[in-house]
Design an enzyme around this catalytic site. Structure first.
Site, PDB file in Angstrom:
ATOM      1  N   GLN A 113       2.835  10.160   1.320  1.00 35.80           N
ATOM      2  CA  GLN A 113       4.159   9.518   1.389  1.00 35.80           C
ATOM      3  C   GLN A 113       5.039   9.937   0.217  1.00 35.80           C
ATOM      4  O   GLN A 113       6.261   9.841   0.294  1.00 35.80           O
ATOM      5  CB  GLN A 113       4.027   7.984   1.395  1.00 35.80           C
ATOM      6  CG  GLN A 113       3.501   7.420   2.704  1.00 35.80           C
ATOM      7  CD  GLN A 113       3.446   5.911   2.653  1.00 35.80           C
ATOM      8  OE1 GLN A 113       2.479   5.333   2.144  1.00 35.80           O
ATOM      9  NE2 GLN A 113       4.473   5.255   3.152  1.00 35.80           N
ATOM     10  N   CYS A 116       6.435  -0.085   7.288  1.00 36.29           N
ATOM     11  CA  CYS A 116       5.966   1.039   6.473  1.00 36.29           C
ATOM     12  C   CYS A 116       7.105   1.498   5.577  1.00 36.29           C
ATOM     13  O   CYS A 116       8.242   1.599   6.026  1.00 36.29           O
ATOM     14  CB  CYS A 116       5.525   2.176   7.391  1.00 36.29           C
ATOM     15  SG  CYS A 116       5.005   3.649   6.502  1.00 36.29           S
ATOM     16  N   LEU A 117       6.786   1.798   4.327  1.00 36.18           N
ATOM     17  CA  LEU A 117       7.821   2.244   3.390  1.00 36.18           C
ATOM     18  C   LEU A 117       8.450   3.567   3.842  1.00 36.18           C
ATOM     19  O   LEU A 117       9.573   3.877   3.450  1.00 36.18           O
ATOM     20  CB  LEU A 117       7.227   2.403   1.982  1.00 36.18           C
ATOM     21  CG  LEU A 117       6.769   1.101   1.303  1.00 36.18           C
ATOM     22  CD1 LEU A 117       6.036   1.407   0.001  1.00 36.18           C
ATOM     23  CD2 LEU A 117       7.943   0.164   1.042  1.00 36.18           C
ATOM     24  N   HIS A 170      -2.024   7.537   7.171  1.00 33.48           N
ATOM     25  CA  HIS A 170      -1.069   8.433   6.494  1.00 33.48           C
ATOM     26  C   HIS A 170      -1.763   9.717   6.042  1.00 33.48           C
ATOM     27  O   HIS A 170      -1.169  10.801   6.095  1.00 33.48           O
ATOM     28  CB  HIS A 170      -0.470   7.748   5.260  1.00 33.48           C
ATOM     29  CG  HIS A 170       0.680   6.833   5.557  1.00 33.48           C
ATOM     30  ND1 HIS A 170       1.834   7.261   6.164  1.00 33.48           N
ATOM     31  CD2 HIS A 170       0.865   5.509   5.304  1.00 33.48           C
ATOM     32  CE1 HIS A 170       2.684   6.236   6.282  1.00 33.48           C
ATOM     33  NE2 HIS A 170       2.114   5.155   5.780  1.00 33.48           N
ATOM     34  N   HIS A 220      -4.064   1.443   7.721  1.00 31.16           N
ATOM     35  CA  HIS A 220      -2.704   1.997   7.774  1.00 31.16           C
ATOM     36  C   HIS A 220      -2.569   3.176   6.801  1.00 31.16           C
ATOM     37  O   HIS A 220      -2.015   4.225   7.158  1.00 31.16           O
ATOM     38  CB  HIS A 220      -1.705   0.877   7.435  1.00 31.16           C
ATOM     39  CG  HIS A 220      -0.265   1.295   7.389  1.00 31.16           C
ATOM     40  ND1 HIS A 220       0.688   0.810   8.258  1.00 31.16           N
ATOM     41  CD2 HIS A 220       0.387   2.157   6.565  1.00 31.16           C
ATOM     42  CE1 HIS A 220       1.866   1.369   7.975  1.00 31.16           C
ATOM     43  NE2 HIS A 220       1.705   2.178   6.949  1.00 31.16           N
ATOM     44  N   GLU A 221      -3.079   3.000   5.590  1.00 30.31           N
ATOM     45  CA  GLU A 221      -2.933   4.052   4.570  1.00 30.31           C
ATOM     46  C   GLU A 221      -3.764   5.285   4.911  1.00 30.31           C
ATOM     47  O   GLU A 221      -3.334   6.419   4.696  1.00 30.31           O
ATOM     48  CB  GLU A 221      -3.322   3.527   3.183  1.00 30.31           C
ATOM     49  CG  GLU A 221      -2.522   2.334   2.674  1.00 30.31           C
ATOM     50  CD  GLU A 221      -1.025   2.446   2.866  1.00 30.31           C
ATOM     51  OE1 GLU A 221      -0.478   3.564   2.856  1.00 30.31           O
ATOM     52  OE2 GLU A 221      -0.388   1.396   3.044  1.00 30.31           O
ATOM     53  N   GLY A 264       0.831  -1.197   0.000  1.00 31.49           N
ATOM     54  CA  GLY A 264       0.000   0.000   0.000  1.00 31.49           C
ATOM     55  C   GLY A 264       0.866   1.246   0.000  1.00 31.49           C
ATOM     56  O   GLY A 264       2.029   1.204   0.408  1.00 31.49           O
TER      57      GLY A 264
HETATM   58 NI    NI Z   1       2.974   3.209   5.610  1.00 37.00          NI
END
Ligand code: NI
Length: 178
Positions: free
Chosen positions: A52, A92-93, A138, A134-135, A47
């Site tokens: 981000q 998480c990225l 963000h 989660h997204e 995701g």
């Molecule tokens: Ni993330």
């Protein structure tokens, strides 16, 4: 357009901004969504949220399929009727190296718009439910590590420093990066 998108990394303060609702459903929006999917696949994430990549709009992309062939684009996503509770092992990225388990809702009803602006309601469960939660965090400037007590975070950081020294992996369990 959107040629040089890069994933912002914690503790970059830009990850903390509140994203604005999408009001214009144009070609540019589709270009951004496609670009985000590309970056997500390249980074082996399941995701990615627009903030981000430094775009503060309420747009997320997700693909939780094993074969990585089921891209989903959710615009202005809203969680309705959250229920249940489940342990979720997350990474998480934007927060490289930290992997930890937090609590998420097990099931949600997701209201969202597609690229044409049409509203949909979809029941989401399991990994899809977790990933979308989660997204959406963000979009609200929230990171999964915000759910982790400081003491535990410090312990995780120490563990990472140590594992780097020893060239070993951080955790043996399968963790999806979102
Ligand atoms: Ni993330």
């Amino acid at each position: 357009m959107f040629e040089n998108l890069e994933i912002l990394q914690f503790p970059d303060e830009r990850l903390r901004r509140l994203s604005e609702p999408v009001e214009t459903f144009n070609a540019e929006l589709k270009v951004l969504a496609d670009k985000m999917l590309e970056i997500m696949y390249q980074s082996n994430g399941i995701g990615l949220a627009a903030p981000q990549v430094n775009q503060t709009i309420r747009l997320i992309v997700v693909d939780v399929s094993e074969d990585r062939n089921t891209p989903c684009i959710f615009i202005n996503p809203k969680i309705k009727k959250p229920s249940g509770s489940v342990d979720s092992s997350e990474g998480c990225l934007s927060v490289p190296e930290i992997r930890t388990t937090i609590r998420r809702y097990e099931n949600i009803m997701l209201e969202y718009q597609d690229l044409s602006g049409t509203i949909h309601n979809e029941q989401l469960d399991d990994l899809m439910s977790i990933c979308v939660q989660h997204e959406i965090d963000h979009l609200d400037g929230k990171l999964f590590i915000d759910y982790v007590p400081d003491v535990k975070l410090q312990r995780l950081r120490k563990k990472i420093a140590k594992s780097k020294k020893n060239q070993s992996t951080i955790e043996g369990t399968t963790v999806r990066v979102v």
